[in-house]
Design a protein around this motif. Structure first.
Motif, PDB file in Angstrom:
ATOM      1  N   SER A  35      38.871  42.084  44.940  1.00 13.85           N
ATOM      2  CA  SER A  35      39.286  41.225  43.981  1.00 13.85           C
ATOM      3  C   SER A  35      38.498  40.722  43.279  1.00 13.85           C
ATOM      4  CB  SER A  35      40.699  40.434  44.673  1.00 13.85           C
ATOM      5  OG  SER A  35      39.630  39.493  45.102  1.00 13.85           O
ATOM      6  N   CYS A  36      39.372  40.174  42.013  1.00 18.23           N
ATOM      7  CA  CYS A  36      38.461  39.130  41.034  1.00 18.23           C
ATOM      8  C   CYS A  36      39.960  37.725  40.452  1.00 18.23           C
ATOM      9  CB  CYS A  36      37.761  39.492  40.050  1.00 18.23           C
ATOM     10  SG  CYS A  36      38.480  39.931  38.521  1.00 18.23           S
ATOM     11  N   GLU A  68      40.670  38.454  37.410  1.00 19.67           N
ATOM     12  CA  GLU A  68      41.548  38.002  36.609  1.00 19.67           C
ATOM     13  C   GLU A  68      42.579  39.243  37.217  1.00 19.67           C
ATOM     14  OE1 GLU A  68      41.353  37.598  33.693  1.00 19.67           O
ATOM     15  OE2 GLU A  68      40.708  35.626  34.074  1.00 19.67           O
ATOM     16  N   CYS A  69      42.697  39.337  38.528  1.00 20.19           N
ATOM     17  CA  CYS A  69      43.226  41.118  39.319  1.00 20.19           C
ATOM     18  C   CYS A  69      44.934  40.979  39.287  1.00 20.19           C
ATOM     19  CB  CYS A  69      42.682  40.939  40.390  1.00 20.19           C
ATOM     20  SG  CYS A  69      41.430  42.465  40.847  1.00 20.19           S
ATOM     21  N   HIS A 125      43.779  45.568  37.996  1.00 22.80           N
ATOM     22  CA  HIS A 125      44.113  45.999  36.512  1.00 22.80           C
ATOM     23  C   HIS A 125      44.550  46.327  35.866  1.00 22.80           C
ATOM     24  CE1 HIS A 125      40.717  42.939  36.208  1.00 22.80           C
ATOM     25  NE2 HIS A 125      40.735  43.193  37.828  1.00 22.80           N
ATOM     26  N   HIS A 161      33.099  44.351  38.645  1.00 22.70           N
ATOM     27  CA  HIS A 161      34.464  43.706  38.802  1.00 22.70           C
ATOM     28  C   HIS A 161      33.999  42.116  39.308  1.00 22.70           C
ATOM     29  CE1 HIS A 161      38.320  44.169  41.117  1.00 22.70           C
ATOM     30  NE2 HIS A 161      38.398  43.736  39.981  1.00 22.70           N
TER      31      HIS A 161
HETATM   32 ZN   LIG Z   1      40.350  42.375  39.787  1.00 23.80          ZN
END
Ligand SMILES: [Zn+2]
Length: 405
Positions: free
Chosen positions: A137-138, A140-141, A154, A346
């Motif tokens: 995950s990041c 912005e997820c 996304h 990612h």
């Molecule tokens: Zn992400």
């Protein structure tokens, strides 16, 4: 070989679209980088043009010096880790500008001189999930919690031309966590509004009509399009809202306004229409029902709401059916052939940067196939095979310098 298609494509990109200039103008947030941003991004763009499915594949191509002849003698290309790091901090606006400039050049070269459907410039919008993971995950997820597991993903809305001519991605907009509701309809409408506003800001009145599905059959979307000077066509479902239910009742009591026999592979199409007023929308709208009898006797119907008050019914029918172009030519094609659902890298701005590069590669390929090769190829796989063959042959021939930086 009579002609080297790879060399032809490289010259087309350089001489007609000046992609090398756009790439050389790119910048990113690295400190004292060994390679310029353009040098890092160029192999990725060529990788997507040649339909790589993973960065591992790209890494092998770089290690095998497959792109050597595109750069001046002695140029060292970055390794895949440097590519990943650069994509995370790249200036997204620079990539956006490259795509905008491709579209502007295409329009300037009269690619869409006669519009895409009956003289009108038509685009469709659709939302899609790009990829998801239960592990990575990041920030912005988007998140979807199910029991103990959280699914990270996304999503975004994409706008492309539909109808005749090359199918070009005009723009896309990502869901922003926290800002756009994860619930599909509510979130996507918000994202689509940002998308169409940004397209109008960059391209002015490039699009006459935008086609969208039933989640946009409401006053919010119709008023938004109206305020931008774009006509809207949306699918209408049975239970959309009160004013629509009334319009549908009215239509069901009337006679067909037109009946088409043997139209576009259908046995018969009966068309019903009425004008109505939607709550919170000032001007009247058209409600149209196309009742279709297929050649196998099956019956289906398409219902639409539109702001196009004067447009011929046959033109509207073509437009709502062309909506599938974005599904087939863009999403399905890129998911199957170009790894649109694969998470290449990612974190940071990498996801958006990769999507831009996939769409830029797709637009270049569409224009190359339609404009330069005049749709000579029946399958895209065949042109990819010939491009790879051309790249291989170039390796043992003279240089074909794409970029001097
Ligand atoms: Zn992400």
């Amino acid at each position: 070989m009579r002609q080297n298609y790879f060399a032809k494509l490289v010259r087309y990109m350089k001489n007609v679209y000046h992609i090398d200039r756009g790439l050389n103008k790119l910048s990113d947030g690295r400190v004292n980088p060994t390679y310029s941003t353009g040098q890092v991004i160029m192999p990725v763009l060529f990788g997507f043009l040649l339909r790589i499915k993973s960065f591992n594949e790209l890494s092998l191509m770089i290690k095998n010096h497959e792109f050597r002849q595109l750069f001046p003698r002695g140029t060292k290309l970055p390794q895949i880790d440097a590519i990943r790091d650069t994509l995370k901090v790249i200036d997204i606006d620079g990539l956006k500008q490259i795509n905008q400039s491709i579209l502007k050049t295409a329009v300037g070269n009269k690619t869409f001189e006669n519009g895409t459907i009956d003289g009108y410039m038509v685009a469709a919008i659709d939302g899609t999930k790009f990829f998801g993971s239960n592990r990575k995950s990041c920030s912005e997820c988007l998140k979807n919690a199910k029991g103990k597991t959280t699914h990270f993903f996304h999503s975004g809305a994409v706008m492309s031309t539909v109808g005749m001519g090359p199918k070009l991605v005009i723009g896309f907009e990502m869901y922003k966590p926290g800002q756009d509701a994860v619930a599909k309809d509510e979130g996507e409408l918000n994202v689509a509004k940002r998308l169409i506003s940004s397209v109008v800001k960059s391209h002015g009145k490039f699009i006459d009509v935008v086609v969208y599905d039933a989640l946009a059959c409401n006053s919010v979307w119709i008023n938004h399009c109206k305020s931008l000077g774009i006509d809207a066509i949306v699918r209408a479902k049975n239970n959309n809202n009160n004013s629509l239910r009334l319009a549908r009742k009215t239509v069901n009591k009337t006679e067909a306004v037109e009946v088409w026999e043997c139209e576009k592979g259908f046995e018969k199409v009966e068309v019903y229409e009425s004008t109505f007023t939607m709550d919170n929308v000032e001007p009247s709208l058209r409600f149209i029902k196309f009742a279709i009898k297929h050649t196998n006797n099956q019956r289906t119907q398409i219902m639409i709401v539109t702001t196009c008050m004067e447009m011929a019914l046959k033109t509207l029918f073509k437009m709502i059916r062309a909506r599938w172009d974005i599904e087939n030519s863009i999403f399905n094609n890129l998911k199957r052939e170009c790894g649109l659902e694969h998470c290449f890298v990612h974190g940071g701005k990498a996801v958006e940067a990769v999507l831009y590069l996939i769409f830029i590669a797709s637009n270049i390929m569409q224009l190359f196939l339609v404009r330069r090769l005049r749709n000579h190829f029946t399958t895209q796989r065949e042109i990819i095979r010939l491009l790879l063959k051309g790249l291989y042959l170039l390796k043992y021939k003279s240089e074909l310098v794409f970029s001097s930086s």
